[in-house]
Motif scaffolding. Structure first.
Motif, PDB file in Angstrom:
ATOM      1  N   PRO A  62       0.841  -1.202   0.000  1.00  0.00           N
ATOM      2  CA  PRO A  62       0.000   0.000   0.000  1.00  0.00           C
ATOM      3  C   PRO A  62       0.863   1.233   0.000  1.00  0.00           C
ATOM      4  CG  PRO A  62      -0.036  -1.025   2.155  1.00  0.00           C
ATOM      5  CD  PRO A  62       0.676  -1.975   1.263  1.00  0.00           C
ATOM      6  N   LEU A  63       0.311   2.287  -0.603  1.00  0.00           N
ATOM      7  CA  LEU A  63       1.040   3.553  -0.671  1.00  0.00           C
ATOM      8  C   LEU A  63       0.828   4.351   0.602  1.00  0.00           C
ATOM      9  CD1 LEU A  63       0.161   4.592  -4.372  1.00  0.00           C
ATOM     10  CD2 LEU A  63       2.252   3.476  -3.509  1.00  0.00           C
ATOM     11  N   ALA A  64       1.907   5.031   0.990  1.00  0.00           N
ATOM     12  CA  ALA A  64       1.836   5.843   2.216  1.00  0.00           C
ATOM     13  C   ALA A  64       0.803   6.942   2.080  1.00  0.00           C
ATOM     14  CB  ALA A  64       3.222   6.432   2.527  1.00  0.00           C
ATOM     15  N   ALA A  65       0.663   7.515   0.891  1.00  0.00           N
ATOM     16  CA  ALA A  65      -0.311   8.587   0.696  1.00  0.00           C
ATOM     17  C   ALA A  65      -1.729   8.088   0.929  1.00  0.00           C
ATOM     18  CB  ALA A  65      -0.157   9.169  -0.712  1.00  0.00           C
ATOM     19  N   ASP A  66      -2.004   6.820   0.505  1.00  0.00           N
ATOM     20  CA  ASP A  66      -3.345   6.267   0.703  1.00  0.00           C
ATOM     21  C   ASP A  66      -3.608   5.979   2.186  1.00  0.00           C
ATOM     22  OD1 ASP A  66      -3.678   6.435  -2.007  1.00  0.00           O
ATOM     23  OD2 ASP A  66      -3.040   4.340  -2.366  1.00  0.00           O
TER      24      ASP A  66
ATOM     25  N   VAL B  70       0.252   1.074  16.515  1.00  0.00           N
ATOM     26  CA  VAL B  70       0.725   0.683  15.177  1.00  0.00           C
ATOM     27  C   VAL B  70      -0.078  -0.529  14.726  1.00  0.00           C
ATOM     28  CG1 VAL B  70       2.696  -0.106  13.806  1.00  0.00           C
ATOM     29  CG2 VAL B  70       3.017   1.595  15.614  1.00  0.00           C
ATOM     30  N   VAL B  71      -0.521  -0.472  13.440  1.00  0.00           N
ATOM     31  CA  VAL B  71      -1.238  -1.594  12.840  1.00  0.00           C
ATOM     32  C   VAL B  71      -0.454  -2.037  11.601  1.00  0.00           C
ATOM     33  CG1 VAL B  71      -3.404  -2.392  11.809  1.00  0.00           C
ATOM     34  CG2 VAL B  71      -3.440  -0.656  13.636  1.00  0.00           C
ATOM     35  N   THR B  72      -0.212  -3.347  11.493  1.00  0.00           N
ATOM     36  CA  THR B  72       0.527  -3.887  10.342  1.00  0.00           C
ATOM     37  C   THR B  72      -0.283  -4.986   9.685  1.00  0.00           C
ATOM     38  OG1 THR B  72       1.685  -5.635  11.551  1.00  0.00           O
ATOM     39  CG2 THR B  72       2.665  -3.415  11.592  1.00  0.00           C
ATOM     40  N   ASP B  73       0.126  -5.288   8.422  1.00  0.00           N
ATOM     41  CA  ASP B  73      -0.502  -6.425   7.742  1.00  0.00           C
ATOM     42  C   ASP B  73       0.299  -7.667   8.030  1.00  0.00           C
ATOM     43  OD1 ASP B  73       1.794  -6.163   6.303  1.00  0.00           O
ATOM     44  OD2 ASP B  73       0.802  -5.528   4.435  1.00  0.00           O
TER      45      ASP B  73
ATOM     46  N   LYS C  23       5.961   1.102   5.406  1.00  0.00           N
ATOM     47  CA  LYS C  23       7.272   0.489   5.611  1.00  0.00           C
ATOM     48  C   LYS C  23       7.175  -0.606   6.676  1.00  0.00           C
ATOM     49  CE  LYS C  23       9.765   4.735   4.419  1.00  0.00           C
ATOM     50  NZ  LYS C  23      10.755   5.725   4.875  1.00  0.00           N
ATOM     51  N   GLU C  24       8.139  -1.514   6.625  1.00  0.00           N
ATOM     52  CA  GLU C  24       8.142  -2.638   7.566  1.00  0.00           C
ATOM     53  C   GLU C  24       8.569  -2.140   8.960  1.00  0.00           C
ATOM     54  OE1 GLU C  24      10.097  -7.155   7.980  1.00  0.00           O
ATOM     55  OE2 GLU C  24      10.604  -5.857   6.279  1.00  0.00           O
ATOM     56  N   VAL C  25       7.929  -2.728   9.962  1.00  0.00           N
ATOM     57  CA  VAL C  25       8.234  -2.326  11.347  1.00  0.00           C
ATOM     58  C   VAL C  25       9.659  -2.746  11.705  1.00  0.00           C
ATOM     59  CG1 VAL C  25       5.832  -2.395  12.094  1.00  0.00           C
ATOM     60  CG2 VAL C  25       7.240  -4.459  12.227  1.00  0.00           C
ATOM     61  N   SER C  26      10.224  -2.070  12.754  1.00  0.00           N
ATOM     62  CA  SER C  26      11.625  -2.320  13.139  1.00  0.00           C
ATOM     63  C   SER C  26      11.742  -3.414  14.195  1.00  0.00           C
ATOM     64  CB  SER C  26      12.249  -1.020  13.667  1.00  0.00           C
ATOM     65  OG  SER C  26      11.535  -0.539  14.800  1.00  0.00           O
TER      66      SER C  26
END
Length: 590
Positions: free
Chosen positions: A85-89, A112-115, A131-134
């Motif tokens: 997904p795009l950050a702008a979206d 924080v929510v991730t897929d 971006k991927e979480v750290s």
């Protein structure tokens, strides 16, 4: 300077710091360590509780958001899209809005929510969306909840990670087969310990209050300790114990220490032996089985010189001992601590005094005998000088038959010992001066020779003197009768008188008086009986070699017939030397 001060100065290497002060510092240091330890443990537990509470809050928020149907539906859609997904979206998306709203309500550091690939779908920093979480997320995507403290892009935080499960199409039912994403909620470290300063302040105040109370209690304890020990330090107490042991065990006199309540606190071995005591320390003086005379003497301390002098001059009979007591009060810094009683055994001295008095009486009798004999020799010499030889012969013949001195004692010739004849003759002269007649019983017989004249004279003389005193106070005619018998080496004697007898219930050997017929009148008893040590002392002399002295009859129905006073008897062992074979009765007479 007190003795304790001198003892403290004489102690080698003794610390100049008082024991109470050292004890105060030691106790205070112990209290400080205990308070510090408790404070540290309490702080550690408090911090752990705060961390636990923050972790629990993060976990509950993450669970709530992970169960939200909208969040689950959106995350399921993003996970199903194979692209990124795009950050702008995402910046203006519903997930970002929901996450910000939850952060505002809970004060969390981040939501924080991730897929299912760890791509950020919602994040406080919009630049990091897409971006991927750290931090690791694989374990959460396996279906586990993770609660921990981690360091991420926003710093160290207490965070909880909860898996998000997809919804079945058209139903609000979770599919628990495979997570489609995760929710991570964190709280900043500073916010977790926001209440810590207040908590630390409370603990500090409590610790300081505890130290203050402990210090006050220890100061009071120190004051109580110094008062209880009279200001003495352990070194002083050790020196006093050593000195006390040396003094008490190094003297022959008995020593008793009695506190103001009448409890024995100190007693040396000499006092235990003299008073026949067993473990007296800690017991009341009235519970030690002492005689009434001793208890009366110990009832009050002697505070004046007159009392002390009287205590030294008056003897008290206790058992078979003649004891002299001296009491002195003890005080320190104006505080009465009790009294010290000095017990002196004067049995041997009094016995020797009795023997000396007997010897003195015998000396007087022999002086009278010598004077009378000298007078008769002068008469015989005068008759010879006057050429009246026949009269001189007749006079000397009479002397040969009746002896050198004619004592007024009926039955004296039944005694074959010259010592007994002279002694009883002298007592007869003394009795005659007081209006009492002394006689010898008709059945008396002594064939041997007295070999212990001092002991015999002490026992017999005391009984005769007591009988004379009793007869003087009795009705007329006044008499004293003595019966003596020898059996091998033993001498058996009885003494009866015409007195009133021994009162019922009165023990003549209990130290009530010297006279054998004890009067119930206290003034008469004190006047006649002296200090009450004659009969007990005579019994002690008789028992010294296995003999005995006893009261045969208190009312006087034995020996001299009805109406007589008391009858005392004595048996003295090894007092007579039997006559050798061939020696007759008359050969022993003088």
């Amino acid at each position: 300077m007190h003795s304790s001060d001198r003892a403290r100065q004489n102690l080698p290497g003794a610390s100049r710091t008082r024991f109470a002060t050292r004890a105060l510092f030691l106790q205070l240091g112990t209290v400080i360590l205990v308070v510090a330890l408790c404070t540290g443990v309490y702080l550690a537990l408090a911090m752990q509780q705060l961390r636990k509470e923050s972790e629990t809050s993060a976990l509950n928020i993450a669970r709530t958001m992970a169960e939200d149907p909208t969040v689950r539906q959106l995350v399921t859609e993003f996970s199903a899209d194979p692209g990124t997904p795009l950050a702008a979206d995402l910046r203006d998306g519903e997930l970002q809005y929901t996450a910000r709203a939850i952060m505002a309500r809970t004060g969390g550091l981040f939501v924080v929510v991730t897929d299912d690939h760890g791509i950020r779908l919602a994040h406080p920093n919009a630049d990091r969306l897409g971006k991927e979480v750290s931090t690791p997320y694989a374990k959460v995507l396996e279906g586990h909840e993770v609660v921990d403290w981690e360091v991420g892009t926003l710093g160290e935080s207490a965070r909880a990670k909860v898996p998000i499960y997809a919804l079945q199409p058209g139903e609000f039912v979770s599919s628990r087969e495979q997570p489609v994403g995760e929710v991570s909620v964190g709280f900043e470290r500073g916010s977790v310990f926001t209440d810590l300063p207040m908590l630390v302040g409370s603990i500090t105040l409590a610790a300081l209050g505890s130290l203050a109370l402990a210090t006050l209690a220890m100061l009071l304890m120190r004051r109580r300790l110094e008062r209880a020990t009279l200001g003495l330090q352990p070194e002083d107490l050790a020196a006093l114990v050593q000195n006390q042991t040396a003094v008490l065990d190094g003297v022959g006199d008995g020593v008793l220490g009695i506190d103001p309540d009448g409890i024995v606190r100190v007693c040396n071995s000499a006092a235990e032996r003299m008073l026949n005591l067993v473990d007296p320390v800690g017991q009341p003086i009235t519970a030690l089985g002492l005689s009434d005379a001793l208890l009366a003497s110990l009832a009050l301390p002697s505070t004046s010189d007159e009392d002390r002098t009287r205590a030294l001059n008056e003897g008290i009979v206790h058992g078979e001992r003649i004891l002299y007591l001296e009491q002195r009060p003890v005080e320190r810094n104006g505080q009465q601590l009790g009294r010290v009683v000095i017990v002196r055994d004067r049995t041997d001295i009094v016995a020797l005094s009795q023997r000396l008095e007997t010897v003195s009486a015998m000396t007087g009798a022999l002086r009278v005998q010598r004077h009378e004999f000298a007078n008769r020799i002068h008469v015989a010499t005068g008759l010879i000088d006057a050429k009246r030889v026949a009269e001189a012969r007749e006079f000397l013949g009479e002397l040969l038959q009746r002896g050198s001195v004619e004592y007024p004692v009926p039955g004296l010739d039944t005694l074959g010992d010259s010592f007994l004849q002279a002694f009883l003759g002298a007592k007869a002269l003394e009795a005659g001066e007081r209006g009492v007649r002394l006689r010898i019983a008709e059945d008396s017989h002594v064939h041997g020779t007295v070999c212990r004249p001092e002991d015999t004279a002490a026992v017999l003389g005391n009984l005769v003197d007591n009988a004379i005193s009793a007869a003087v106070r009795g009705p007329a005619p006044r008499w004293v009768e003595v019966a003596l018998f020898d059996d091998a080496s033993e001498l058996v004697l009885t003494v009866a008188d015409s007195g009133d007898g021994v009162p019922a219930g009165r023990d003549p050997f209990a130290g009530h008086g010297d006279n054998q017929d004890l009067s119930s009148d206290a003034s008469t008893t004190d006047e006649v009986h002296g200090f009450g040590i004659g009969l007990p002392l005579s019994r002690e002399i008789a028992r010294a070699t296995g003999g005995e002295l006893w009261l045969m009859d208190a009312g006087g129905t034995l020996g001299a017939g009805a109406g007589a006073g008391a009858v005392f008897a004595a048996r003295l062992t090894d007092a007579v030397e039997p006559p050798r074979s061939g020696e007759g009765h008359s050969e022993e007479r003088t």
